[in-house]
Design a protein around this motif. Structure first.
Motif, PDB file in Angstrom:
ATOM      1  N   ARG A 105      38.443  44.771  30.634  1.00 55.47           N
ATOM      2  CA  ARG A 105      40.082  44.306  29.984  1.00 55.47           C
ATOM      3  C   ARG A 105      40.325  42.931  30.770  1.00 55.47           C
ATOM      4  N   ARG A 106      40.242  42.746  31.992  1.00 58.81           N
ATOM      5  CA  ARG A 106      40.776  41.533  32.824  1.00 58.81           C
ATOM      6  C   ARG A 106      39.747  40.466  32.188  1.00 58.81           C
ATOM      7  N   LEU A 126      40.608  39.305  28.733  1.00 60.43           N
ATOM      8  CA  LEU A 126      42.040  38.615  28.780  1.00 60.43           C
ATOM      9  C   LEU A 126      41.695  37.061  29.324  1.00 60.43           C
TER      10      LEU A 126
END
Length: 335
Positions: A9-10, A13
């Motif tokens: 997810r990081r 993002l």
């Protein structure tokens, strides 16, 4: 050791933020280029408008593949709008065809490049094309000596000295200068001005060389050129290395000072020789420009073969509109 479930997810993002930053940065650069009237710093962005638009369009497939749909649509819209507005719908462009039977003339323009290693290529081009008049910039001392070789063919000339090693502007003509209108130099040799006799009509010709955009010479040079351009006569051709694209505020400001219109269509004239040959024609900039006013019926300017400069020669074919007949005023008898 357990994998960090937040790592993907990081990463996604960070990738999204990077995409947003790229689109926002290019979009801002495009927008700044439309604000040149406010400050010369903004106008500097306008010279690379088409390049910024191309980079935005190159981002679209990558954004779409990453499913960044909103960013992809924004980049596509902005990347298409800028070149369409700039290239397909330019303001104030008038291209005309000479009427049958009307005499046509040709003017060549070139930034010679002060240290051109192949001057014979330019001299050969002049001999083959035989333009009626030639406007030149960067006429350095070595070039002034070489231009003496074509003095018999172009006996009417003005070569302006400039207090720098790159040399000044010059006008060479096969046709005589108008008697009683001596040619002149201005702006420390960057501006040459002559009135040339074309079939009995005096047409003013200007050769000029502007410095680089902000933060370099243009902000202080333009106010000094404007009065000189304002003195140019009713029918004139103004050609030069403006170091400014025709849609920039700098170029349009010079055209407004002369009450002239910028001709478009020649394509890139400045070529960065450090680039691969296949890319030069695509990445170059149209910073050499020709403006006309008054009775000049101008065709579309074209570029000619490479003659060793980092600029391409330009050729303009033109004719003269019929001279206006004087209007006789009849005063009624008051008796």
């Amino acid at each position: 050791m357990n994998p960090d479930p937040q790592h993907p997810r990081r990463g996604a993002l960070a990738l999204r933020l990077l995409a947003l930053a790229a689109v926002a940065g290019l979009g801002a650069a495009l927008t700044f280029g439309y604000l040149g009237r406010l400050h010369f710093a903004f106008d500097s962005f306008s010279h690379l408008r088409l390049h910024f638009a191309a980079l935005l369009l190159l981002l679209v497939p990558a954004l779409a593949a990453l499913r960044f749909r909103a960013e992809a649509l924004f980049a596509l819209a902005l990347g298409l709008a800028a070149p369409i507005q700039t290239v397909l719908f330019p303001p104030g462009v008038e291209i005309a065809e000479a009427e049958a039977g009307r005499a046509t003339y040709r003017l060549m323009h070139l930034n010679l490049r002060y240290d051109n290693a192949t001057p014979e290529a330019f001299l050969s081009l002049v001999g083959r094309t035989r333009p009626d008049a030639i406007t030149l910039t960067e006429v350095s001392e070595p070039w002034a000596a070489r231009l003496a070789l074509i003095e018999a063919a172009y006996p009417y000339r003005i070569v302006c000295e400039r207090p720098t090693f790159i040399g000044g502007a010059a006008i060479l003509s096969r046709r005589p200068f108008v008697e009683g209108s001596p040619p002149s130099c201005g702006n420390r040799g960057a501006f040459a001005h002559a009135s040339v006799d074309f079939g009995g009509r005096g047409i003013e010709i200007v050769a000029l060389h502007m410095g680089w955009p902000w933060p370099f010479e243009q902000p202080w040079q333009i106010p000094r050129l404007e009065p000189l351009l304002g003195e140019v006569g009713e029918s004139a051709i103004i050609a030069g290395d403006l170091n400014a694209v025709p849609w920039s505020h700098a170029a349009r400001r010079l055209a407004a000072a002369a009450d002239a219109r910028i001709l478009r269509g020649a394509g890139p004239t400045w070529l960065d020789r450090r680039l691969p040959a296949a890319l030069i024609g695509w990445i170059g900039l149209p910073i050499d420009n020709i403006m006309v006013k008054g009775g000049i019926v101008a065709g579309e300017p074209t570029t000619l073969e490479d003659v060793g400069s980092d600029h391409l020669p330009m050729m303009l074919e033109f004719s003269l509109a019929p001279a206006r007949e004087p209007v006789e005023t009849v005063v009624a008898n008051s008796e």
